[in-house]
Design a protein around this motif. Structure first.
Motif, PDB file in Angstrom:
ATOM      1  N   SER A  58      -5.227   0.433   9.211  1.00  0.00           N
ATOM      2  CA  SER A  58      -4.012   1.260   9.130  1.00  0.00           C
ATOM      3  C   SER A  58      -3.367   1.484  10.486  1.00  0.00           C
ATOM      4  O   SER A  58      -2.791   2.544  10.744  1.00  0.00           O
ATOM      5  CB  SER A  58      -4.272   2.607   8.446  1.00  0.00           C
ATOM      6  OG  SER A  58      -4.256   2.472   7.047  1.00  0.00           O
ATOM      7  N   THR A  59      -3.414   0.492  11.352  1.00  0.00           N
ATOM      8  CA  THR A  59      -2.595   0.541  12.560  1.00  0.00           C
ATOM      9  C   THR A  59      -1.130   0.501  12.157  1.00  0.00           C
ATOM     10  O   THR A  59      -0.743  -0.237  11.248  1.00  0.00           O
ATOM     11  CB  THR A  59      -2.905  -0.644  13.481  1.00  0.00           C
ATOM     12  OG1 THR A  59      -4.312  -0.709  13.708  1.00  0.00           O
ATOM     13  CG2 THR A  59      -2.192  -0.498  14.815  1.00  0.00           C
ATOM     14  N   THR A  60      -0.301   1.284  12.823  1.00  0.00           N
ATOM     15  CA  THR A  60       1.140   1.315  12.537  1.00  0.00           C
ATOM     16  C   THR A  60       1.890   0.619  13.660  1.00  0.00           C
ATOM     17  O   THR A  60       1.822   1.038  14.821  1.00  0.00           O
ATOM     18  CB  THR A  60       1.631   2.764  12.381  1.00  0.00           C
ATOM     19  OG1 THR A  60       1.143   3.551  13.467  1.00  0.00           O
ATOM     20  CG2 THR A  60       1.139   3.359  11.083  1.00  0.00           C
ATOM     21  N   HIS A 120      -2.317   4.847  15.189  1.00  0.00           N
ATOM     22  CA  HIS A 120      -2.753   4.935  13.804  1.00  0.00           C
ATOM     23  C   HIS A 120      -2.773   6.396  13.390  1.00  0.00           C
ATOM     24  O   HIS A 120      -2.861   7.302  14.232  1.00  0.00           O
ATOM     25  CB  HIS A 120      -4.141   4.310  13.626  1.00  0.00           C
ATOM     26  CG  HIS A 120      -5.195   4.921  14.491  1.00  0.00           C
ATOM     27  ND1 HIS A 120      -5.837   6.106  14.180  1.00  0.00           N
ATOM     28  CD2 HIS A 120      -5.719   4.521  15.679  1.00  0.00           C
ATOM     29  CE1 HIS A 120      -6.709   6.405  15.119  1.00  0.00           C
ATOM     30  NE2 HIS A 120      -6.658   5.474  16.055  1.00  0.00           N
ATOM     31  N   ALA A 123      -7.309   7.002  10.200  1.00  0.00           N
ATOM     32  CA  ALA A 123      -7.466   5.559  10.334  1.00  0.00           C
ATOM     33  C   ALA A 123      -8.035   5.181  11.696  1.00  0.00           C
ATOM     34  O   ALA A 123      -8.443   6.038  12.489  1.00  0.00           O
ATOM     35  CB  ALA A 123      -6.120   4.877  10.099  1.00  0.00           C
ATOM     36  N   TRP A 164      -5.438  -2.156   5.500  1.00  0.00           N
ATOM     37  CA  TRP A 164      -4.207  -1.555   4.998  1.00  0.00           C
ATOM     38  C   TRP A 164      -3.096  -1.827   6.020  1.00  0.00           C
ATOM     39  O   TRP A 164      -3.131  -1.274   7.102  1.00  0.00           O
ATOM     40  CB  TRP A 164      -4.377  -0.045   4.795  1.00  0.00           C
ATOM     41  CG  TRP A 164      -3.209   0.549   4.085  1.00  0.00           C
ATOM     42  CD1 TRP A 164      -2.130   1.190   4.629  1.00  0.00           C
ATOM     43  CD2 TRP A 164      -3.002   0.537   2.669  1.00  0.00           C
ATOM     44  NE1 TRP A 164      -1.264   1.572   3.662  1.00  0.00           N
ATOM     45  CE2 TRP A 164      -1.766   1.188   2.445  1.00  0.00           C
ATOM     46  CE3 TRP A 164      -3.708   0.030   1.594  1.00  0.00           C
ATOM     47  CZ2 TRP A 164      -1.240   1.349   1.163  1.00  0.00           C
ATOM     48  CZ3 TRP A 164      -3.189   0.191   0.329  1.00  0.00           C
ATOM     49  CH2 TRP A 164      -1.974   0.847   0.123  1.00  0.00           C
ATOM     50  N   THR A 165      -2.114  -2.687   5.729  1.00  0.00           N
ATOM     51  CA  THR A 165      -1.846  -3.549   4.578  1.00  0.00           C
ATOM     52  C   THR A 165      -1.477  -4.937   5.085  1.00  0.00           C
ATOM     53  O   THR A 165      -1.195  -5.119   6.271  1.00  0.00           O
ATOM     54  CB  THR A 165      -0.669  -3.022   3.731  1.00  0.00           C
ATOM     55  OG1 THR A 165       0.474  -2.830   4.595  1.00  0.00           O
ATOM     56  CG2 THR A 165      -0.968  -1.720   3.064  1.00  0.00           C
ATOM     57  N   ASP A 170       4.260  -4.968   5.260  1.00  0.00           N
ATOM     58  CA  ASP A 170       4.974  -3.699   5.132  1.00  0.00           C
ATOM     59  C   ASP A 170       5.536  -3.586   3.723  1.00  0.00           C
ATOM     60  O   ASP A 170       5.795  -4.585   3.043  1.00  0.00           O
ATOM     61  CB  ASP A 170       6.128  -3.623   6.129  1.00  0.00           C
ATOM     62  CG  ASP A 170       5.677  -3.295   7.540  1.00  0.00           C
ATOM     63  OD1 ASP A 170       4.541  -2.831   7.717  1.00  0.00           O
ATOM     64  OD2 ASP A 170       6.474  -3.520   8.472  1.00  0.00           O
ATOM     65  N   SER A 214       7.281   1.450   5.368  1.00  0.00           N
ATOM     66  CA  SER A 214       5.999   1.640   6.041  1.00  0.00           C
ATOM     67  C   SER A 214       5.918   0.799   7.305  1.00  0.00           C
ATOM     68  O   SER A 214       6.713  -0.124   7.527  1.00  0.00           O
ATOM     69  CB  SER A 214       4.854   1.252   5.108  1.00  0.00           C
ATOM     70  OG  SER A 214       4.701  -0.155   5.056  1.00  0.00           O
ATOM     71  N   HIS A 215       4.903   1.092   8.127  1.00  0.00           N
ATOM     72  CA  HIS A 215       4.639   0.362   9.373  1.00  0.00           C
ATOM     73  C   HIS A 215       3.248  -0.267   9.375  1.00  0.00           C
ATOM     74  O   HIS A 215       2.807  -0.798  10.390  1.00  0.00           O
ATOM     75  CB  HIS A 215       4.732   1.314  10.568  1.00  0.00           C
ATOM     76  CG  HIS A 215       5.976   2.123  10.631  1.00  0.00           C
ATOM     77  ND1 HIS A 215       7.075   1.769  11.388  1.00  0.00           N
ATOM     78  CD2 HIS A 215       6.320   3.291  10.013  1.00  0.00           C
ATOM     79  CE1 HIS A 215       8.027   2.677  11.251  1.00  0.00           C
ATOM     80  NE2 HIS A 215       7.590   3.614  10.413  1.00  0.00           N
ATOM     81  N   PHE A 216       2.540  -0.210   8.260  1.00  0.00           N
ATOM     82  CA  PHE A 216       1.124  -0.567   8.232  1.00  0.00           C
ATOM     83  C   PHE A 216       0.865  -2.070   8.199  1.00  0.00           C
ATOM     84  O   PHE A 216      -0.254  -2.511   8.451  1.00  0.00           O
ATOM     85  CB  PHE A 216       0.454   0.054   6.996  1.00  0.00           C
ATOM     86  CG  PHE A 216       0.390   1.556   7.015  1.00  0.00           C
ATOM     87  CD1 PHE A 216      -0.389   2.219   7.934  1.00  0.00           C
ATOM     88  CD2 PHE A 216       1.119   2.303   6.094  1.00  0.00           C
ATOM     89  CE1 PHE A 216      -0.452   3.605   7.944  1.00  0.00           C
ATOM     90  CE2 PHE A 216       1.056   3.674   6.092  1.00  0.00           C
ATOM     91  CZ  PHE A 216       0.274   4.341   7.021  1.00  0.00           C
TER      92      PHE A 216
END
Length: 814
Positions: free
Chosen positions: A518-520, A542, A546, A568-569, A572, A587-589
């Motif tokens: 789940s790094t953004t 994150h 996460a 995750w994920t 985007d 999202s940014h994941f």
């Protein structure tokens, strides 16, 4: 290394890949029912604007359509013509709302707060191709979001509460066999099911099925196998129903062919006797010598065919593509496929894509899985709902394991029906290696109630599919009470720091990471912009629950009992704009953006998940106005060591830490930043250069030929190039598109998580800005062959043209 290679080798032609739908089979037909629909919004708050639904008398007498669209005489000539799959939310504008659920769904006007755009009516008029009253007919919807009701010729047929698992209705009694028929669907999307973009409408395929009175109950047909290197035993369980008014006698036979159509093994035919109204299941076994096993590297698919014969010949038949393989889960050593250890290198994904929302053409499923395969991913979690069948077809064909996830932790009759339909529909897919009974049910997962619900779902899964096991995606650490007491495989959502303690306390329970990372990040962005909603394109930021990619994967890779996990994920997705709100709508994941363009984190996983030599430099090297300032340079590589240089000046050689990356701080000077990787006597390189301003647009189609099916598709990716032909990574030009020939544009996107540009434009007005040098156009074929020509123009830049041949659709072996 090459900056990006599209998976053309995997995606040449997709004709005939849909299970059982490539061509008619003896005794039955499956007719694509996607064309010829009309659509209009209703209104959840005003019955008059909802075409009198709710106030008209439609249920007191049979076929009482009232003054509503249910009445076959209703005039819909002013309604919009649409083709399925259709997601009406994709074309709606963004709206600024403080409501959490609207934010989570991507700021689209759908749900209870938007009654004028949350009810959709669909109507289709058709005639039976044969009008054979001796046959039975059903209408099959693979997915409608959500709470749909169906009528045929004014007669109520049925309803489906779920927005994710489909429903099939027998319509034989209500058909006009010699005249026109009117099919009506009312879709109510006022209630959400998830906390992410879900779309709305008949967003998956629809089918008309024709089959005999005495028939095989498909998809209840179940094919599974056991195998050794020398022989496989394939078990075929065939449910039969006799809907005729008299007994039926005959025989049931099954055989297996290779990909080339040659028969490799047969089962002995067995006699069949069915009383009127009778239903029975018959079991056959087929021995396959020296089977070619389905694997990640060689996803070989046999064809299994079952025939129901009478004295008059073949009455009914079914056929699927099927892989022979074994799955073993070990509490000490992890996951094994065909006796070979496999570490799960997986991704979680929602089902939407840039430009089209949730209504993806089949080709996009294969395109997306191909991108993940290139990265080194070997597993896909269908977060958090039953997937479209074509997603599983793509995973079967390309070699991708699937964790097939149920929507909700609930054992009521409604939700057991949903989970049961999902298992029966998907259990013949070799890619499905495990079921997930639910995800993150925080209110009940650690309670006795949650435990009892889980036990009921586990019993149902074992009854319908004893060949697989299941897990639950739990966002708790070293906690055993509740669902974790009874679930066969413990799933960890994050909390990876607790896996050692949990494994020590419960060493007999296998453990996997059902949701990790789940790094953004945002593609091509190297600063945090909380006003406009952007995050840096490095593995550094994150949410509180996460971790970075490097943190979790270093832990996972070092523990043989830990089965690996799902990031995750993969892409985007609309909605969940964590950590921002408006104007951020996405999202940014993702390891890739919503178009499938890689972010830098993609190359971290590619370095440690693939067998390729990987060397990737970040960031770009266009920093005009920052001459002499320090720039953080990040290198992802699986080399033993990497040498970095700027304009020929050696900046040092450093060893690459296992499962890690390298960093340099380099004063910016325009030119060429180069890296050389050294690995086991080999060298490989990557460079980033300071480019000039963009001078022309470049189009790259992922396919040069598509089929004239009316639904085949091609992705066209768009770049801006400088005078030397180099991609300009900071370009943001507006690109306009014109398409000529037998096809249409169905969506545009650019991966910008804060872009409010329309994904679907008015006819003749298709356009999109580049986001950090890239955007995307998705084209769909017509039913006529010919040549497609896409022209791209941008003010002040030289345009480009690409051509795609639309070839006649030929039925082929399934």
């Amino acid at each position: 290394m090459s900056r990006w290679i599209y998976p053309l080798c995997l995606l040449v032609s997709l004709g005939g890949l849909r299970q059982t739908h490539a061509q008619d089979l003896p005794g039955r037909k499956q007719i694509n029912f996607d064309a010829g629909w009309r659509f209009h919004f209703g209104d959840a708050s005003d019955p008059e604007r909802d075409f009198n639904y709710g106030i008209a008398d439609i249920f007191s007498k049979e076929a009482s359509g009232g003054n509503t669209p249910i009445d076959p005489r209703f005039q819909d000539s002013g309604w919009q013509e649409v083709q399925l799959p259709h997601d009406w939310v994709a074309s709606l504008p963004f709206v600024h709302s403080p409501d959490y659920w609207v934010i989570a769904h991507g700021y689209k006007p759908v749900g209870g707060l938007f009654p004028q755009t949350s009810i959709g009516w669909y109507r289709k008029t058709f005639r039976l191709p044969d009008g054979d009253t001796s046959m039975r007919y059903s209408i099959q919807f693979d997915g409608i979001f959500r709470d749909s009701k169906v009528w045929l010729n004014g007669n109520y047929i049925g309803s489906n509460f779920s927005g994710y698992i489909g429903a099939t209705y027998d319509i034989s009694d209500f058909l006009n066999y010699k005249g026109p028929n009117t099919l009506v669907v009312r879709v109510d999307a006022t209630q959400y099911e998830g906390w992410f973009y879900e779309g709305a409408g008949i967003y998956r395929h629809a089918w008309l099925n024709e089959f005999p009175q005495a028939h095989i109950d498909h998809p209840g047909w179940f094919v599974h196998s056991t195998s050794t290197p020398k022989q496989a035993t394939v078990t075929v369980e065939t449910p039969l129903t006799n809907a005729a008014g008299s007994p039926e006698e005959g025989e049931l036979s099954s055989y297996i062919t290779g990909r080339d159509g040659r028969i490799v093994a047969r089962a002995k035919a067995i006699p069949v006797h069915l009383l009127a109204g009778d239903s029975k299941t018959f079991t056959q076994q087929i021995q396959v010598p020296s089977p070619r096993l389905w694997s990640l590297e060689d996803p070989y698919l046999y064809r299994v065919v079952t025939l129901l014969r009478s004295a008059n010949g073949v009455e009914d038949s079914v056929r699927i593509r099927f892989g022979i393989r074994t799955i073993k889960v070990d509490n000490r050593k992890g996951l094994f496929l065909n006796g070979r250890h496999v570490e799960i290198q997986g991704v979680c994904c929602h089902q939407d894509h840039a430009g089209v929302g949730s209504a993806l053409p089949d080709y996009l499923q294969f395109y997306r899985i191909g991108l993940l395969k290139q990265m080194g991913a070997n597993a896909y979690r269908t977060s958090h709902n039953p997937p479209t069948p074509e997603l599983l077809d793509a995973c079967d064909s390309l070699g991708m394991l699937v964790l097939d996830e149920n929507r909700l932790l609930n054992s009521s009759p409604e939700y057991e029906s949903q989970f049961g339909r999902q298992i029966i529909r998907d259990r013949n897919h070799p890619s499905v290696f495990m079921w997930s009974i639910a995800n993150e049910e925080g209110r009940v997962q650690t309670t006795p109630t949650g435990k009892r619900i889980a036990q009921s779902l586990i019993r149902l899964q074992q009854k319908l599919d004893p060949t697989r096991t299941c897990t639950y995606a739990a966002d708790v650490g070293n906690i055993f009470q509740g669902v974790n007491e009874v679930i066969p495989v413990r799933g960890f959502n994050y909390r990876i720091a607790s896996i050692d303690a949990y494994h020590a306390d419960h060493p007999d329970q296998p453990v996997m990471g059902t949701e990790m990372g789940s790094t953004t990040t945002d593609r091509g962005i190297y600063r945090i912009d909380s006003v406009n909603g952007y995050l840096t394109d490095l593995d550094t930021i994150h949410p509180w629950w996460a971790t970075t990619a490097e943190y979790w994967w270093t832990i996972a890779a070092a523990r043989p009992w830990f089965m690996g996990g799902f990031v995750w994920t993969g892409f985007d997705y609309r909605g969940e704009p964590t950590p921002f709100e408006w104007p951020n709508i996405s999202s940014h994941f993702g390891l890739m953006d919503a178009c499938g363009f890689p972010k830098n984190i993609y190359y971290y996983y590619k370095a440690w998940w693939s067998d390729s030599d990987v060397l990737h430099i970040a960031p770009h090297w266009n920093w005009k106005g920052r001459e002499g300032e320090p720039i953080l340079v990040w290198v992802d590589s699986n080399a033993d060591s990497v040498k970095l240089s700027l304009n020929g000046q050696d900046l040092g050689t450093r060893p690459v830490p296992r499962q890690g990356h390298l960093e340099w701080t380099v004063p910016y000077h325009p030119g060429t930043l180069s890296a050389i990787g050294y690995r086991k006597g080999r060298t490989f390189a990557d460079t980033v250069q300071t480019t000039g301003d963009p001078v022309r647009v470049s189009l790259q189609a992922t396919r040069t030929r598509i089929l004239a099916t009316g639904e085949d598709a091609v992705v066209v990716n768009v770049d801006a190039l400088d005078a030397e032909g180099r991609e300009v990574p900071v370009a943001g030009d507006l690109v306009r598109f014109t398409l000529r020939g037998p096809g249409r544009i169905i969506g545009v996107g650019n991966g910008d998580p804060s872009s409010h540009e329309p994904d679907q434009c008015e006819p003749g007005k298709w356009e999109r800005h580049l986001f950090n040098g890239k955007c995307q156009v998705i084209l769909e074929s017509a039913e006529q062959p010919g040549a497609l020509r896409l022209d791209a123009e941008a003010p002040g830049l030289q345009g480009d043209t690409c051509g795609i041949r639309v070839s006649p659709a030929q039925p082929g072996p399934n």
